[in-house]
Design a protein around this motif. Sequence first.
Motif, PDB file in Angstrom:
ATOM      1  N   PHE A  10      35.598 -70.498  21.610  1.00 52.90           N
ATOM      2  CA  PHE A  10      34.846 -69.319  22.020  1.00 52.90           C
ATOM      3  C   PHE A  10      33.589 -69.192  21.165  1.00 52.90           C
ATOM      4  O   PHE A  10      33.568 -69.625  20.017  1.00 52.90           O
ATOM      5  CB  PHE A  10      35.704 -68.059  21.847  1.00 52.90           C
ATOM      6  N   SER A  11      32.566 -68.586  21.714  1.00 53.06           N
ATOM      7  CA  SER A  11      31.346 -68.331  20.952  1.00 53.06           C
ATOM      8  C   SER A  11      30.692 -67.068  21.478  1.00 53.06           C
ATOM      9  O   SER A  11      31.020 -66.575  22.554  1.00 53.06           O
ATOM     10  CB  SER A  11      30.386 -69.515  21.065  1.00 53.06           C
ATOM     11  N   GLY A  12      29.773 -66.557  20.712  1.00 52.92           N
ATOM     12  CA  GLY A  12      29.063 -65.356  21.127  1.00 52.92           C
ATOM     13  C   GLY A  12      28.006 -64.987  20.120  1.00 52.92           C
ATOM     14  O   GLY A  12      27.721 -65.724  19.167  1.00 52.92           O
ATOM     15  N   HIS A  13      27.416 -63.831  20.326  1.00 56.79           N
ATOM     16  CA  HIS A  13      26.380 -63.347  19.413  1.00 56.79           C
ATOM     17  C   HIS A  13      26.363 -61.827  19.410  1.00 56.79           C
ATOM     18  O   HIS A  13      26.828 -61.182  20.346  1.00 56.79           O
ATOM     19  CB  HIS A  13      25.011 -63.885  19.825  1.00 56.79           C
ATOM     20  N   LEU A  14      25.845 -61.294  18.332  1.00 55.44           N
ATOM     21  CA  LEU A  14      25.675 -59.842  18.179  1.00 55.44           C
ATOM     22  C   LEU A  14      24.347 -59.591  17.476  1.00 55.44           C
ATOM     23  O   LEU A  14      23.986 -60.306  16.544  1.00 55.44           O
ATOM     24  CB  LEU A  14      26.777 -59.243  17.296  1.00 55.44           C
ATOM     25  N   TRP A  15      23.620 -58.591  17.927  1.00 57.92           N
ATOM     26  CA  TRP A  15      22.423 -58.151  17.220  1.00 57.92           C
ATOM     27  C   TRP A  15      22.851 -57.047  16.263  1.00 57.92           C
ATOM     28  O   TRP A  15      23.469 -56.066  16.669  1.00 57.92           O
ATOM     29  CB  TRP A  15      21.367 -57.627  18.191  1.00 57.92           C
ATOM     30  N   ILE A  16      22.524 -57.225  14.980  1.00 59.63           N
ATOM     31  CA  ILE A  16      22.940 -56.266  13.959  1.00 59.63           C
ATOM     32  C   ILE A  16      21.712 -55.894  13.124  1.00 59.63           C
ATOM     33  O   ILE A  16      20.940 -56.775  12.734  1.00 59.63           O
ATOM     34  CB  ILE A  16      24.038 -56.869  13.056  1.00 59.63           C
ATOM     35  N   PRO A  17      21.540 -54.623  12.804  1.00 60.10           N
ATOM     36  CA  PRO A  17      20.411 -54.222  11.956  1.00 60.10           C
ATOM     37  C   PRO A  17      20.486 -54.885  10.574  1.00 60.10           C
ATOM     38  O   PRO A  17      21.550 -54.881   9.932  1.00 60.10           O
ATOM     39  CB  PRO A  17      20.563 -52.705  11.827  1.00 60.10           C
ATOM     40  N   SER A  41      45.186 -64.950   8.265  1.00 56.50           N
ATOM     41  CA  SER A  41      45.232 -63.511   8.519  1.00 56.50           C
ATOM     42  C   SER A  41      43.826 -62.908   8.602  1.00 56.50           C
ATOM     43  O   SER A  41      43.569 -62.045   9.438  1.00 56.50           O
ATOM     44  CB  SER A  41      46.076 -62.791   7.471  1.00 56.50           C
ATOM     45  N   LEU A  42      42.906 -63.372   7.772  1.00 57.31           N
ATOM     46  CA  LEU A  42      41.521 -62.907   7.838  1.00 57.31           C
ATOM     47  C   LEU A  42      40.875 -63.363   9.139  1.00 57.31           C
ATOM     48  O   LEU A  42      40.216 -62.582   9.831  1.00 57.31           O
ATOM     49  CB  LEU A  42      40.719 -63.413   6.634  1.00 57.31           C
ATOM     50  N   PHE A  43      41.082 -64.620   9.497  1.00 57.67           N
ATOM     51  CA  PHE A  43      40.542 -65.175  10.749  1.00 57.67           C
ATOM     52  C   PHE A  43      41.032 -64.360  11.955  1.00 57.67           C
ATOM     53  O   PHE A  43      40.243 -63.958  12.805  1.00 57.67           O
ATOM     54  CB  PHE A  43      40.961 -66.644  10.885  1.00 57.67           C
ATOM     55  N   ASN A  44      42.323 -64.105  12.015  1.00 60.43           N
ATOM     56  CA  ASN A  44      42.885 -63.358  13.146  1.00 60.43           C
ATOM     57  C   ASN A  44      42.313 -61.950  13.228  1.00 60.43           C
ATOM     58  O   ASN A  44      42.036 -61.444  14.320  1.00 60.43           O
ATOM     59  CB  ASN A  44      44.417 -63.307  13.055  1.00 60.43           C
ATOM     60  N   TRP A  45      42.102 -61.308  12.078  1.00 58.01           N
ATOM     61  CA  TRP A  45      41.532 -59.967  12.090  1.00 58.01           C
ATOM     62  C   TRP A  45      40.078 -60.008  12.589  1.00 58.01           C
ATOM     63  O   TRP A  45      39.699 -59.213  13.448  1.00 58.01           O
ATOM     64  CB  TRP A  45      41.604 -59.331  10.702  1.00 58.01           C
ATOM     65  N   ILE A  46      39.304 -60.954  12.087  1.00 58.66           N
ATOM     66  CA  ILE A  46      37.890 -61.055  12.502  1.00 58.66           C
ATOM     67  C   ILE A  46      37.781 -61.308  14.009  1.00 58.66           C
ATOM     68  O   ILE A  46      37.028 -60.636  14.693  1.00 58.66           O
ATOM     69  CB  ILE A  46      37.156 -62.172  11.719  1.00 58.66           C
ATOM     70  N   ILE A  47      38.538 -62.271  14.534  1.00 58.32           N
ATOM     71  CA  ILE A  47      38.397 -62.559  15.979  1.00 58.32           C
ATOM     72  C   ILE A  47      38.925 -61.414  16.832  1.00 58.32           C
ATOM     73  O   ILE A  47      38.451 -61.228  17.950  1.00 58.32           O
ATOM     74  CB  ILE A  47      39.006 -63.917  16.388  1.00 58.32           C
ATOM     75  N   SER A  48      39.861 -60.629  16.308  1.00 54.61           N
ATOM     76  CA  SER A  48      40.330 -59.479  17.087  1.00 54.61           C
ATOM     77  C   SER A  48      39.208 -58.448  17.282  1.00 54.61           C
ATOM     78  O   SER A  48      39.213 -57.697  18.239  1.00 54.61           O
ATOM     79  CB  SER A  48      41.539 -58.819  16.404  1.00 54.61           C
ATOM     80  N   LEU A  49      38.248 -58.435  16.377  1.00 54.29           N
ATOM     81  CA  LEU A  49      37.149 -57.485  16.464  1.00 54.29           C
ATOM     82  C   LEU A  49      36.123 -57.873  17.532  1.00 54.29           C
ATOM     83  O   LEU A  49      35.397 -57.022  18.018  1.00 54.29           O
ATOM     84  CB  LEU A  49      36.443 -57.366  15.107  1.00 54.29           C
ATOM     85  N   PHE A  50      36.072 -59.146  17.886  1.00 57.71           N
ATOM     86  CA  PHE A  50      35.116 -59.608  18.889  1.00 57.71           C
ATOM     87  C   PHE A  50      35.557 -59.290  20.307  1.00 57.71           C
ATOM     88  O   PHE A  50      34.785 -59.407  21.236  1.00 57.71           O
ATOM     89  CB  PHE A  50      34.878 -61.113  18.770  1.00 57.71           C
ATOM     90  N   HIS A  51      36.811 -58.917  20.498  1.00 60.51           N
ATOM     91  CA  HIS A  51      37.337 -58.666  21.845  1.00 60.51           C
ATOM     92  C   HIS A  51      37.181 -57.239  22.257  1.00 60.51           C
ATOM     93  O   HIS A  51      37.227 -56.327  21.548  1.00 60.51           O
ATOM     94  CB  HIS A  51      38.813 -59.063  21.951  1.00 60.51           C
TER      95      HIS A  51
END
Length: 165
Positions: free
Chosen positions: A27-34, A155-165
């Motif tokens: 999976f891939s994606g992008h976000l614009w963040i200040p 555990s860190l990886f799983n938490w981070i990818i859960s935020l992208f959904h």
Amino acid sequence: QVLLLYAYNTKPVKISNTKIFSSMSTFSGHLWIPLARILSLRDKFSNLKFQVEILMHRSKSSFSAPEAASFLDQSESSAIIPSKVPQMDAEKVHLDEKTEEMAKRCLSEVKALLSGVPAPSLPLSEIPFEVTLQSIAKLEDMFDPANGCKITEESLFNWIISLFH
């Protein structure tokens, strides 16, 4: 604004042809963040990492009292001190109340940023992964606009990818 690019895979990927690639676990994606929020968050993680290092050194009592006093005196300056005990990076750190609250605020802000929420809401009630010096350092690197990071801690990886959904 900073463009945060991310890519991850949930299963090992074998690439046999670089011109044609298809995988259901990538999976891939992008976000614009200040930029201001990224820089602020990176500074907060830098401070959190420093606090975690102090706790680690206190709990291990790995150096003498004069060294401890010198180390703690330096915490008042803005100098960044690299970890003096690299083999301890992956050990779970037992946080004191102040550091735990600091971590929850940082992680709440990460959650808000990666979930596309304009501002962090209430702080997390619990930390969603084991806190290690390595995990905090990876989060600090993740919000370094000039670089990036590779997160392998499960555990860190799983938490981070859960935020992208």
